[in-house]
Motif scaffolding. Structure first.
Motif, mmCIF file in Angstrom:
data_model
loop_
_atom_site.group_PDB
_atom_site.id
_atom_site.type_symbol
_atom_site.label_atom_id
_atom_site.label_comp_id
_atom_site.label_asym_id
_atom_site.label_seq_id
_atom_site.Cartn_x
_atom_site.Cartn_y
_atom_site.Cartn_z
ATOM 1 N N SER A 149 -89.423 38.101 -102.084
ATOM 2 C CA SER A 149 -88.602 37.436 -103.189
ATOM 3 C C SER A 149 -88.674 35.102 -102.772
ATOM 4 N N THR A 150 -88.295 34.626 -103.743
ATOM 5 C CA THR A 150 -87.983 33.365 -104.050
ATOM 6 C C THR A 150 -86.667 33.108 -104.218
ATOM 7 N N HIS A 151 -86.663 33.937 -104.045
ATOM 8 C CA HIS A 151 -84.353 33.524 -104.375
ATOM 9 C C HIS A 151 -83.791 34.364 -102.725
ATOM 10 N N PRO A 152 -83.095 34.087 -102.263
ATOM 11 C CA PRO A 152 -82.469 34.508 -101.225
ATOM 12 C C PRO A 152 -81.779 36.173 -101.308
ATOM 13 N N SER A 153 -81.832 37.314 -100.420
ATOM 14 C CA SER A 153 -81.288 38.296 -101.164
ATOM 15 C C SER A 153 -79.896 38.842 -100.938
ATOM 16 N N ASN A 154 -79.524 39.342 -101.733
ATOM 17 C CA ASN A 154 -77.932 38.970 -102.077
ATOM 18 C C ASN A 154 -77.191 39.741 -100.610
ATOM 19 N N GLU A 155 -77.501 40.097 -99.777
ATOM 20 C CA GLU A 155 -76.969 39.724 -98.705
ATOM 21 C C GLU A 155 -77.233 38.644 -98.010
ATOM 22 N N THR A 156 -78.232 37.725 -98.033
ATOM 23 C CA THR A 156 -77.522 36.319 -97.372
ATOM 24 C C THR A 156 -77.146 36.025 -98.309
ATOM 25 N N ARG A 157 -77.539 35.478 -99.377
ATOM 26 C CA ARG A 157 -76.918 34.434 -100.187
ATOM 27 C C ARG A 157 -75.467 35.051 -99.990
ATOM 28 N N ILE A 158 -74.828 36.449 -100.280
ATOM 29 C CA ILE A 158 -73.214 36.633 -99.531
ATOM 30 C C ILE A 158 -73.129 35.895 -98.185
ATOM 31 N N SER A 159 -73.732 35.590 -97.613
ATOM 32 C CA SER A 159 -73.087 35.573 -95.874
ATOM 33 C C SER A 159 -73.142 34.007 -96.271
ATOM 34 N N ASP A 160 -73.766 33.223 -96.298
ATOM 35 C CA ASP A 160 -74.598 31.568 -96.548
ATOM 36 C C ASP A 160 -73.323 31.490 -97.259
ATOM 37 N N ILE A 161 -72.653 32.342 -98.125
ATOM 38 C CA ILE A 161 -71.579 31.795 -98.889
ATOM 39 C C ILE A 161 -70.436 31.973 -98.070
ATOM 40 N N GLN A 162 -70.172 32.744 -97.374
ATOM 41 C CA GLN A 162 -69.086 33.090 -96.544
ATOM 42 C C GLN A 162 -69.191 31.820 -95.614
ATOM 43 N N LYS A 163 -70.198 31.335 -95.109
ATOM 44 C CA LYS A 163 -70.707 30.322 -93.970
ATOM 45 C C LYS A 163 -70.098 29.005 -94.445
ATOM 46 N N ASN A 164 -70.585 28.817 -96.344
ATOM 47 C CA ASN A 164 -69.877 27.712 -96.677
ATOM 48 C C ASN A 164 -68.557 27.581 -97.356
ATOM 49 N N MET A 165 -67.710 28.376 -97.052
ATOM 50 C CA MET A 165 -66.476 28.791 -97.937
ATOM 51 C C MET A 165 -65.019 27.741 -97.495
ATOM 52 N N PRO A 166 -65.294 27.585 -95.748
ATOM 53 C CA PRO A 166 -64.119 26.743 -95.129
ATOM 54 C C PRO A 166 -64.420 25.251 -96.065
ATOM 55 N N GLU A 167 -65.315 24.720 -96.098
ATOM 56 C CA GLU A 167 -66.610 23.559 -96.931
ATOM 57 C C GLU A 167 -65.895 23.636 -98.600
ATOM 58 N N ALA A 168 -66.003 24.122 -98.939
ATOM 59 C CA ALA A 168 -65.320 24.939 -100.326
ATOM 60 C C ALA A 168 -64.083 24.607 -100.363
ATOM 61 N N LYS A 169 -63.392 25.484 -100.047
ATOM 62 C CA LYS A 169 -61.495 25.444 -100.263
ATOM 63 C C LYS A 169 -61.153 24.320 -99.786
ATOM 64 N N LYS A 170 -61.622 23.312 -98.731
ATOM 65 C CA LYS A 170 -61.033 21.756 -98.688
ATOM 66 C C LYS A 170 -61.239 21.354 -99.765
ATOM 67 N N TYR A 171 -61.856 21.448 -101.569
ATOM 68 C CA TYR A 171 -61.433 20.804 -102.705
ATOM 69 C C TYR A 171 -60.737 21.805 -103.390
ATOM 70 N N TYR A 172 -60.668 22.466 -103.123
ATOM 71 C CA TYR A 172 -59.901 23.983 -104.156
ATOM 72 C C TYR A 172 -57.807 23.417 -104.406
ATOM 73 N N ASN A 173 -58.064 22.863 -105.179
ATOM 74 C CA ASN A 173 -56.344 23.153 -105.516
ATOM 75 C C ASN A 173 -56.734 24.329 -107.277
ATOM 76 N N ALA A 174 -55.539 25.018 -106.557
ATOM 77 C CA ALA A 174 -54.941 26.315 -108.035
ATOM 78 C C ALA A 174 -54.658 25.925 -109.111
ATOM 79 N N ARG A 175 -55.020 25.476 -109.475
ATOM 80 C CA ARG A 175 -54.556 25.532 -111.524
ATOM 81 C C ARG A 175 -53.314 26.662 -111.532
#
Length: 262
Positions: A236-262
């Protein structure tokens, strides 16, 4: 003669590069942003004329609200980076297409965005929708459509004009690139571009006030909805669902730095 063509193409490729915001990845860029946007606007308008827009006022308003909030986040981020000029010529638009058979969404160069009603049962709520729209808008901000078209041009050894690709009108060329007309409203990006859009999308949705942790549960629902029909990752040209979820979890700390709940 072959050597001369190869050298000319190599010089063209070397000169035609740009940098993706946030990730800093260098990408091939052989065609102007304005040319790609002009073609995207035409293709989007044509698609909207042929499509049935949803009459559900609540769902339509949600799509527009999420889109506008992510638009504001993108504009704020680019302004902070001193890169607002990269959004020059954007004509943001957010529509909900009434087609329950399509679990898709897309954002074209220049901010023209659409979501299909078939995706809403999987997004389930506004946060889930923000995951999808943040991801698709990230493709546009990262200029992935320009990159994909440029890769096609380089592969064919053509010049720095989309017209050199052939294939009919500008609308037909961009429709082919996005898969429009084949019943699929998605640009067919590669793994690197998909992973990049996941990372940028997390940041944009977080800046817009949506909890990026919602991305994990969304992709889990997407995996469940596929009923095991996704091909193995190496096919596949796309990451597998498992890889995608794993990568998203790795990127979560970075994203959380930008998060301001409304």
């Amino acid at each position: 003669m072959f050597r001369n063509v190869f050298v000319s193409l190599a010089l063209l490729v070397a000169a035609g590069c740009s940098t993706v915001p946030i990730t800093g990845r260098r990408q091939l860029s052989l065609v102007s942003d304005q040319e790609v946007m002009t073609m995207s606007f035409q293709a989007y308008d044509d698609l909207m004329k042929k499509s049935k827009l949803s009459s559900n006022a609540t769902q339509t308003a949600m799509v527009k609200r999420v889109g506008q909030r992510i638009q504001g986040a993108v504009e704020s981020f680019m302004r902070q980076q001193g890169a607002s000029e990269q959004l020059a010529g954007y004509q943001w638009e957010f529509n909900l297409i009434d087609d329950a058979s399509q679990q898709n969404a897309f954002a074209m160069a220049g901010g023209k965005t659409a979501v299909y009603t078939g995706l809403l049962p999987i997004t389930q709520n506004e946060t889930g929708l923000a995951v999808v729209m943040g991801h698709e808008i990230a493709h546009a901000i990262a200029k992935h459509s320009n990159e994909r078209i440029s890769q096609q041009m380089a592969a064919q050894g053509v010049g720095s004009s989309l017209g050199a690709l052939g294939g009919g009108t500008s609308a037909q060329i961009i429709n082919t690139a996005y898969g429009i007309g084949a019943g699929v409203g998605l640009m067919k990006f590669g793994r690197t571009q998909e992973s990049e859009a996941d990372r940028l999308g997390l940041i944009f949705m977080a800046m817009a006030g949506y909890n990026p942790e919602g991305a994990v549960s969304f992709w889990q629902r997407m995996a469940a909805a596929s009923n095991g029909q996704s091909p193995p990752e190496f096919l596949s040209t796309h990451p597998s669902n498992e890889t995608r979820i794993s990568d998203i979890q790795k990127n979560m700390p970075e994203a959380k730095k930008y998060y301001n709940a409304r």
